[in-house]
Design an enzyme around this catalytic site. Structure first.
Site, PDB file in Angstrom:
ATOM      1  N   LYS A 175      -0.523  -4.233  -5.225  1.00 25.56           N
ATOM      2  CA  LYS A 175      -1.623  -5.119  -4.855  1.00 25.56           C
ATOM      3  C   LYS A 175      -2.249  -5.740  -6.104  1.00 25.56           C
ATOM      4  O   LYS A 175      -2.661  -5.028  -7.012  1.00 25.56           O
ATOM      5  CB  LYS A 175      -2.677  -4.355  -4.060  1.00 25.56           C
ATOM      6  CG  LYS A 175      -2.130  -3.734  -2.777  1.00 25.56           C
ATOM      7  CD  LYS A 175      -3.194  -2.985  -2.007  1.00 25.56           C
ATOM      8  CE  LYS A 175      -3.783  -1.829  -2.774  1.00 25.56           C
ATOM      9  NZ  LYS A 175      -4.642  -0.953  -1.947  1.00 25.56           N
ATOM     10  N   THR A 207     -16.109  -6.452  -1.894  1.00 21.89           N
ATOM     11  CA  THR A 207     -14.726  -5.984  -1.853  1.00 21.89           C
ATOM     12  C   THR A 207     -14.625  -4.498  -1.523  1.00 21.89           C
ATOM     13  O   THR A 207     -13.566  -3.899  -1.656  1.00 21.89           O
ATOM     14  CB  THR A 207     -14.037  -6.245  -3.196  1.00 21.89           C
ATOM     15  OG1 THR A 207     -14.805  -5.613  -4.245  1.00 21.89           O
ATOM     16  CG2 THR A 207     -13.930  -7.735  -3.485  1.00 21.89           C
ATOM     17  N   GLY A 209     -13.834  -1.383   0.282  1.00 25.59           N
ATOM     18  CA  GLY A 209     -12.962  -1.025   1.395  1.00 25.59           C
ATOM     19  C   GLY A 209     -11.774  -1.935   1.606  1.00 25.59           C
ATOM     20  O   GLY A 209     -11.077  -1.802   2.610  1.00 25.59           O
ATOM     21  N   THR A 210     -11.500  -2.840   0.662  1.00 33.76           N
ATOM     22  CA  THR A 210     -10.376  -3.761   0.876  1.00 33.76           C
ATOM     23  C   THR A 210      -9.040  -3.024   0.910  1.00 33.76           C
ATOM     24  O   THR A 210      -8.163  -3.363   1.705  1.00 33.76           O
ATOM     25  CB  THR A 210     -10.341  -4.845  -0.214  1.00 33.76           C
ATOM     26  OG1 THR A 210     -10.416  -4.222  -1.507  1.00 33.76           O
ATOM     27  CG2 THR A 210     -11.495  -5.812  -0.071  1.00 33.76           C
ATOM     28  N   GLY A 211      -8.865  -2.033   0.049  1.00 33.85           N
ATOM     29  CA  GLY A 211      -7.610  -1.285   0.048  1.00 33.85           C
ATOM     30  C   GLY A 211      -7.409  -0.504   1.336  1.00 33.85           C
ATOM     31  O   GLY A 211      -6.307  -0.475   1.895  1.00 33.85           O
ATOM     32  N   CYS A 212      -8.492   0.124   1.821  1.00 33.19           N
ATOM     33  CA  CYS A 212      -8.420   0.845   3.093  1.00 33.19           C
ATOM     34  C   CYS A 212      -8.076  -0.123   4.218  1.00 33.19           C
ATOM     35  O   CYS A 212      -7.243   0.175   5.084  1.00 33.19           O
ATOM     36  CB  CYS A 212      -9.763   1.507   3.401  1.00 33.19           C
ATOM     37  SG  CYS A 212     -10.360   2.641   2.141  1.00 33.19           S
TER      38      CYS A 212
END
Length: 265
Positions: A175, A207, A209-212
């Protein structure tokens, strides 16, 4: 048949990341969501104030309860801070023959707070890489997993993705959200080749929690029966739109959450 996905992750009391973000994502994408809580955090948009780990035996009990009853199409794994919990999750995946697993190697929160104990990194690689159809590190996490400098461009991202596959991952989504430039580029790296996914970079501090959100959106696609490439592509479109709509929310005074339900309100 109702598409069902399970998130195996930590709770974010502020609601922007972790279990809460995953369940919102599943719902927004038309998938029924269930959960296995691995840790409790006292957390808000400004940071993580405290972490309370769930005992490994209780994590295993939650997995047995959910997987013995629900016909789960995919599982997303997030925050696992302790080695015994990682071992319990790996054993549970085997016990219930869970095939479609997305592993988000959560190591550090958006606020900079460490969420994974250093001694758990090797256990994560050894026990969960081989059991996941996809591992989704950001640039900082990939560098930490490999004990290498952070990627500075797409060539570095590709090399690190291939190195993670050499360590046991079946496929890796590198990512690029922590990169620079007008576009955010992710690389889906598999033994068969690489797919480049590009989206406009959104100028916002919201941003959290974007990965979750991205990893759970991929799991939602897999639960609906999408092939991996389609699940990843549609998940990136979803999270990009959720970030772009985040300025419509007024939540907290730090790194705000993405807008999971941007299509409705």
């Amino acid at each position: 048949m109702t598409a069902i996905a399970v998130t195996i992750a930590g709770s974010d009391s502020g609601g922007g990341a972790g279990i809460q973000a995953d369940l919102k994502t599943f719902s927004a994408l038309g998938v029924y969501g269930a959960s296995v809580v691995t840790a409790l955090t006292a957390q808000n948009t400004r940071g993580v104030q405290a972490i309370h780990d769930v005992p490994a035996a209780f994590v295993a009990a939650q997995m047995d309860s959910v997987f013995s009853d629900l016909k789960v199409g995919a599982a997303k794994i997030g925050m696992l801070s302790q080695v015994p919990v990682i071992e319990a999750v790996a054993a549970g995946l085997d016990r219930h023959r869970v095939g479609q697993v997305v592993l988000d190697p959560v190591m550090v929160a958006t606020s900079g707070d460490r969420l994974l104990n250093p001694d758990a990194v090797s256990a994560l690689r050894r026990l969960l890489f081989p059991r996941a159809v996809l591992v989704t590190p950001n640039l900082l996490e990939a560098a930490a997993l490999l004990e290498q400098p952070v990627s500075r461009g797409e060539d570095d991202m590709l090399a690190q993705g291939q190195a993670l596959i050499a360590q046991g991952a079946q496929a890796v989504l590198m990512k690029g959200g922590h990169g620079t430039g007008d576009t955010s580029v992710d690389l889906l790296v598999t033994p068969a080749g690489t797919v480049r996914l590009e989206a406009p970079r959104v100028a916002t501090r919201n941003t959290h929690g974007t990965g979750c959100t991205l990893s759970s959106a991929i799991a939602a696609g897999l639960a609906k029966g999408f092939p991996l490439g389609q699940a990843v592509s549609e998940a990136k479109d979803y999270v990009t739109a959720a970030i772009a709509a985040s300025e419509r929310l007024r939540v907290g005074s730090g790194h705000g959450p993405t807008h999971h339900f941007h299509a409705w309100w």
